[in-house]
Design a protein around this motif. Structure first.
Motif, PDB file in Angstrom:
ATOM      1  N   GLU A  93       0.798  -1.219   0.000  1.00  0.00           N
ATOM      2  CA  GLU A  93       0.000   0.000   0.000  1.00  0.00           C
ATOM      3  C   GLU A  93       0.836   1.277   0.000  1.00  0.00           C
ATOM      4  O   GLU A  93       0.601   2.190  -0.814  1.00  0.00           O
ATOM      5  CB  GLU A  93      -0.952   0.008   1.204  1.00  0.00           C
ATOM      6  CG  GLU A  93      -2.004  -1.074   1.180  1.00  0.00           C
ATOM      7  CD  GLU A  93      -1.550  -2.364   1.820  1.00  0.00           C
ATOM      8  OE1 GLU A  93      -2.369  -3.299   1.927  1.00  0.00           O
ATOM      9  OE2 GLU A  93      -0.363  -2.459   2.222  1.00  0.00           O
ATOM     10  N   ALA A  94       1.777   1.395   0.921  1.00  0.00           N
ATOM     11  CA  ALA A  94       2.526   2.649   1.048  1.00  0.00           C
ATOM     12  C   ALA A  94       3.459   2.865  -0.136  1.00  0.00           C
ATOM     13  O   ALA A  94       3.529   3.964  -0.704  1.00  0.00           O
ATOM     14  CB  ALA A  94       3.302   2.668   2.362  1.00  0.00           C
ATOM     15  N   VAL A  95       4.182   1.833  -0.510  1.00  0.00           N
ATOM     16  CA  VAL A  95       5.089   1.944  -1.645  1.00  0.00           C
ATOM     17  C   VAL A  95       4.293   2.230  -2.917  1.00  0.00           C
ATOM     18  O   VAL A  95       4.685   3.063  -3.742  1.00  0.00           O
ATOM     19  CB  VAL A  95       5.925   0.660  -1.791  1.00  0.00           C
ATOM     20  CG1 VAL A  95       6.705   0.664  -3.098  1.00  0.00           C
ATOM     21  CG2 VAL A  95       6.885   0.510  -0.608  1.00  0.00           C
ATOM     22  N   GLY A  96       3.157   1.567  -3.079  1.00  0.00           N
ATOM     23  CA  GLY A  96       2.329   1.792  -4.252  1.00  0.00           C
ATOM     24  C   GLY A  96       1.803   3.212  -4.333  1.00  0.00           C
ATOM     25  O   GLY A  96       1.794   3.828  -5.407  1.00  0.00           O
ATOM     26  N   LEU A  97       1.362   3.758  -3.192  1.00  0.00           N
ATOM     27  CA  LEU A  97       0.860   5.127  -3.182  1.00  0.00           C
ATOM     28  C   LEU A  97       1.986   6.119  -3.474  1.00  0.00           C
ATOM     29  O   LEU A  97       1.798   7.101  -4.201  1.00  0.00           O
ATOM     30  CB  LEU A  97       0.210   5.441  -1.833  1.00  0.00           C
ATOM     31  CG  LEU A  97      -0.407   6.834  -1.692  1.00  0.00           C
ATOM     32  CD1 LEU A  97      -1.508   7.051  -2.726  1.00  0.00           C
ATOM     33  CD2 LEU A  97      -0.946   7.038  -0.271  1.00  0.00           C
ATOM     34  N   ALA A  98       3.174   5.861  -2.907  1.00  0.00           N
ATOM     35  CA  ALA A  98       4.315   6.746  -3.177  1.00  0.00           C
ATOM     36  C   ALA A  98       4.635   6.775  -4.665  1.00  0.00           C
ATOM     37  O   ALA A  98       4.886   7.838  -5.248  1.00  0.00           O
ATOM     38  CB  ALA A  98       5.527   6.292  -2.373  1.00  0.00           C
ATOM     39  N   ARG A  99       4.602   5.618  -5.293  1.00  0.00           N
ATOM     40  CA  ARG A  99       4.885   5.562  -6.734  1.00  0.00           C
ATOM     41  C   ARG A  99       3.799   6.289  -7.521  1.00  0.00           C
ATOM     42  O   ARG A  99       4.101   7.025  -8.476  1.00  0.00           O
ATOM     43  CB  ARG A  99       5.006   4.108  -7.172  1.00  0.00           C
ATOM     44  CG  ARG A  99       6.297   3.448  -6.684  1.00  0.00           C
ATOM     45  CD  ARG A  99       6.340   1.981  -7.010  1.00  0.00           C
ATOM     46  NE  ARG A  99       7.644   1.399  -6.653  1.00  0.00           N
ATOM     47  CZ  ARG A  99       7.840   0.137  -6.315  1.00  0.00           C
ATOM     48  NH1 ARG A  99       6.800  -0.705  -6.294  1.00  0.00           N
ATOM     49  NH2 ARG A  99       9.048  -0.300  -6.013  1.00  0.00           N
ATOM     50  N   ALA A 100       2.544   6.081  -7.129  1.00  0.00           N
ATOM     51  CA  ALA A 100       1.448   6.737  -7.834  1.00  0.00           C
ATOM     52  C   ALA A 100       1.521   8.250  -7.692  1.00  0.00           C
ATOM     53  O   ALA A 100       1.041   8.984  -8.568  1.00  0.00           O
ATOM     54  CB  ALA A 100       0.109   6.221  -7.302  1.00  0.00           C
ATOM     55  N   ALA A 101       2.118   8.727  -6.599  1.00  0.00           N
ATOM     56  CA  ALA A 101       2.240  10.165  -6.369  1.00  0.00           C
ATOM     57  C   ALA A 101       3.521  10.751  -6.951  1.00  0.00           C
ATOM     58  O   ALA A 101       3.854  11.911  -6.696  1.00  0.00           O
ATOM     59  CB  ALA A 101       2.178  10.450  -4.867  1.00  0.00           C
ATOM     60  N   GLY A 102       4.256   9.941  -7.712  1.00  0.00           N
ATOM     61  CA  GLY A 102       5.433  10.444  -8.392  1.00  0.00           C
ATOM     62  C   GLY A 102       6.730  10.352  -7.620  1.00  0.00           C
ATOM     63  O   GLY A 102       7.710  11.016  -7.978  1.00  0.00           O
ATOM     64  N   LEU A 103       6.764   9.510  -6.577  1.00  0.00           N
ATOM     65  CA  LEU A 103       7.962   9.428  -5.730  1.00  0.00           C
ATOM     66  C   LEU A 103       8.781   8.167  -5.966  1.00  0.00           C
ATOM     67  O   LEU A 103       9.633   7.829  -5.150  1.00  0.00           O
ATOM     68  CB  LEU A 103       7.556   9.499  -4.250  1.00  0.00           C
ATOM     69  CG  LEU A 103       6.824  10.769  -3.810  1.00  0.00           C
ATOM     70  CD1 LEU A 103       6.427  10.668  -2.339  1.00  0.00           C
ATOM     71  CD2 LEU A 103       7.688  11.999  -4.049  1.00  0.00           C
ATOM     72  N   PRO A 149       1.357   1.631   5.895  1.00  0.00           N
ATOM     73  CA  PRO A 149       0.595   0.740   5.016  1.00  0.00           C
ATOM     74  C   PRO A 149      -0.764   0.357   5.596  1.00  0.00           C
ATOM     75  O   PRO A 149      -1.747   0.251   4.853  1.00  0.00           O
ATOM     76  CB  PRO A 149       1.501  -0.481   4.872  1.00  0.00           C
ATOM     77  CG  PRO A 149       2.864   0.003   5.186  1.00  0.00           C
ATOM     78  CD  PRO A 149       2.679   1.060   6.228  1.00  0.00           C
ATOM     79  N   ALA A 150      -0.822   0.154   6.912  1.00  0.00           N
ATOM     80  CA  ALA A 150      -2.095  -0.207   7.537  1.00  0.00           C
ATOM     81  C   ALA A 150      -3.108   0.914   7.400  1.00  0.00           C
ATOM     82  O   ALA A 150      -4.295   0.670   7.117  1.00  0.00           O
ATOM     83  CB  ALA A 150      -1.874  -0.554   9.012  1.00  0.00           C
ATOM     84  N   SER A 151      -2.680   2.145   7.600  1.00  0.00           N
ATOM     85  CA  SER A 151      -3.595   3.279   7.475  1.00  0.00           C
ATOM     86  C   SER A 151      -4.103   3.419   6.040  1.00  0.00           C
ATOM     87  O   SER A 151      -5.281   3.723   5.810  1.00  0.00           O
ATOM     88  CB  SER A 151      -2.895   4.567   7.912  1.00  0.00           C
ATOM     89  OG  SER A 151      -2.618   4.552   9.300  1.00  0.00           O
ATOM     90  N   ILE A 152      -3.220   3.184   5.076  1.00  0.00           N
ATOM     91  CA  ILE A 152      -3.624   3.282   3.679  1.00  0.00           C
ATOM     92  C   ILE A 152      -4.567   2.144   3.316  1.00  0.00           C
ATOM     93  O   ILE A 152      -5.577   2.342   2.620  1.00  0.00           O
ATOM     94  CB  ILE A 152      -2.386   3.306   2.771  1.00  0.00           C
ATOM     95  CG1 ILE A 152      -1.541   4.559   3.054  1.00  0.00           C
ATOM     96  CG2 ILE A 152      -2.785   3.261   1.296  1.00  0.00           C
ATOM     97  CD1 ILE A 152      -0.182   4.555   2.385  1.00  0.00           C
ATOM     98  N   ALA A 153      -4.271   0.927   3.790  1.00  0.00           N
ATOM     99  CA  ALA A 153      -5.171  -0.198   3.539  1.00  0.00           C
ATOM    100  C   ALA A 153      -6.551   0.071   4.123  1.00  0.00           C
ATOM    101  O   ALA A 153      -7.581  -0.254   3.515  1.00  0.00           O
ATOM    102  CB  ALA A 153      -4.583  -1.479   4.140  1.00  0.00           C
ATOM    103  N   SER A 154      -6.575   0.668   5.304  1.00  0.00           N
ATOM    104  CA  SER A 154      -7.836   1.038   5.943  1.00  0.00           C
ATOM    105  C   SER A 154      -8.597   2.042   5.084  1.00  0.00           C
ATOM    106  O   SER A 154      -9.819   1.957   4.916  1.00  0.00           O
ATOM    107  CB  SER A 154      -7.541   1.623   7.327  1.00  0.00           C
ATOM    108  OG  SER A 154      -8.698   2.078   7.967  1.00  0.00           O
TER     109      SER A 154
END
Length: 495
Positions: free
Chosen positions: A81-91, A458-463
């Motif tokens: 979740e966290a790594v995926g969101l970071a990539r989606a946000a351009g990081l 990651p837990a917060s993002i999964a939530s």
């Protein structure tokens, strides 16, 4: 449809909601992740945040001209979740694993290498904790194989169960500092089912705890995970919410800060949200704030859920960041830092050698060594009553005792996190299930964040993602998280 108006002009709340409009309350990482996911589904999103900034407990800062994190500094990389969101946000090109993952324990008067081959401090063999435990403590672990089964029922405290199987020394010297680093809590109160779910499941199917740990390690060995356990972001994990917020705005989402929500009401046409001087009408609302403010928001429409959330307790803590001249810190031990068992009687609970752990900090401050310490645990209010100078002084004292670092820092920063970490006592999973059951009775409403399924990023993002699915009519995500919480710290199996 206009999304805002003067609250006094809409006393009845009868304006029909835009069926494609969702309001997210809270601009921490959970709220921002929810907004990001909602926009992927093509809906219109408004995020409202009471404070004047986004990011919640993720906060970028600087010391002596070097960028640092003043909140969480790393995220579990073995969940997507966290790594995926970071990539989606351009990081993607800024994701950076630690330069070193070799940590220590400051216990029994010395810095000792962090043991390997354990799951959240619970060893598969006594030998794994040699050098950390006394001979008596090691012998007590060996008795585990001879003891009758310890029933865990629907839940049990981590410390209670591990102490019953392996003795208190394992809990006090290793389990407690590892859990304390995540929850700032008390291992003898923290839920095994919610905090270390893989151990809870193993405890239900094995008589011997060490045998259960070896079984977990065996499964890991047959299918070893690839890549680092944790990752950071160049410039700090605190830059993640800023990047996600930028992406949300670029996709057409609106983020309004300085807009505390004073009313959340379910109407015939959807939801009416009063935030600052605005009234928002939406088909759905995702509440992504800590448990206590969430309880206040839900009190009128979901009183039973509010009552459950009001009972969630929090721990406060402070982070002390210190910058030293590199020449003054030349004798600093190797590694990424150390954890401190409370049983040893020291004040700080951990120290991170940030310049050693993160290559970008070393690169930005080649003539500096940046360290940070943390203080504060559940129920410990005395230390946080000290002023900033007092917290710096006690940090310097303990650093000197642990590492010999006696020089004065060239710069210091103290960051206080009042009610920063939700506590997961025995029965937490059942409380979360009850909250969601009550919330599910109101169409177009979901809750998410660190108070529910795990305190890590990651837990917060999964939530958040599960909450988005819920307001869109799909409950499978929240059911899965409620049944199987996200462990917030890798337990070391196979490491």
């Amino acid at each position: 449809m206009c999304a805002s108006e003067n609250p006094s002009e809409d006393p009845a709340g009868e304006r029909p909601a835009d069926p494609d409009h969702v309001v997210v309350v809270g601009a921490g990482i959970a709220g921002l992740a929810a907004a990001h996911r909602l926009l992927e589904h093509g809906v219109r999103v408004t995020v409202v945040e009471a404070s004047d900034r986004v990011g919640g407990k993720l906060l970028p800062g600087e010391i002596a001209g070097v960028r640092v994190d003043l909140g969480a500094e790393s995220m579990l990389a073995r969940r997507p979740e966290a790594v995926g969101l970071a990539r989606a946000a351009g990081l993607a090109d800024r994701l950076q694993p630690p330069s070193t993952a070799t940590a220590s324990l400051w216990t029994r008067g010395a810095l000792r290498p962090m043991p390997k081959g354990h799951v959240m401090g619970v060893p598969g063999t006594a030998a794994a904790l040699s050098g950390v435990l006394s001979e008596e403590g090691l012998a007590r672990i060996e008795r585990d194989a001879e003891l009758p089964r310890t029933e865990v029922g629907e839940d049990v405290a981590v410390g209670e169960y591990v102490a019953a199987r392996l003795g208190r020394e394992v809990v006090d010297r290793l389990v407690e500092p590892l859990l304390g680093g995540v929850y700032a809590g008390d291992a003898y109160r923290i839920s095994l089912r919610s905090a270390v779910p893989q151990l809870f499941e193993a405890a239900r199917t094995h008589t011997s705890l060490t045998e259960a740990v070896r079984a977990l390690q065996g499964r890991t060995a047959t299918s070893p995970p690839s890549g680092p356990v944790f990752t950071g972001i160049e410039g700090g994990v605190g830059t993640l919410p800023l990047a996600v917020a930028e992406s949300v705005r670029a996709r057409g989402g609106e983020i309004v800060t300085g807009a505390p929500v004073t009313e959340l009401r379910h109407t015939a046409g959807g939801w009416r949200v009063v935030a600052g001087d605005r009234v928002l009408h939406a088909a759905a609302v995702v509440v992504a704030v800590p448990a206590r403010p969430a309880a206040e928001l839900l009190r009128a429409e979901a009183p039973a859920a509010a009552a459950e959330l009001s009972a969630v307790e929090y721990a406060s803590m402070a982070l002390i960041t210190l910058a030293y001249r590199r020449s003054d810190a030349a004798a600093l031990p190797e590694g990424s830092g150390f954890l401190v068992p409370p049983v040893d009687g020291h004040t700080i609970k951990a120290s991170t050698f940030a310049s050693r752990k993160w290559g970008w900090i070393a690169d930005e401050g080649p003539d500096l060594v940046v360290l940070r310490t943390s203080v504060g645990r559940y129920g410990d209010t005395e230390i946080l009553g000290r002023d900033d100078a007092g917290l710096v002084a006690v940090s310097r004292h303990d650093l000197r005792e642990a590492t010999g670092l006696a020089a004065a820092p060239v710069a210091t920063r103290v960051t206080r996190w009042q009610d920063g970490l939700p506590q997961y006592p025995v029965g937490h999973h059942a409380r979360v299930a009850r909250v969601r059951e009550h919330v599910a009775g109101l169409p177009g409403l979901a809750v998410c964040g660190a108070a529910y399924d795990g305190v890590g990023i990651p837990a917060s993002i999964a939530s958040a993602y599960a909450a988005v699915d819920q307001v869109r009519g799909d409950l499978r995500g929240v059911e899965e998280l409620t049944a199987h919480p996200v462990q917030s710290l890798h337990g070391g199996a196979g490491e």
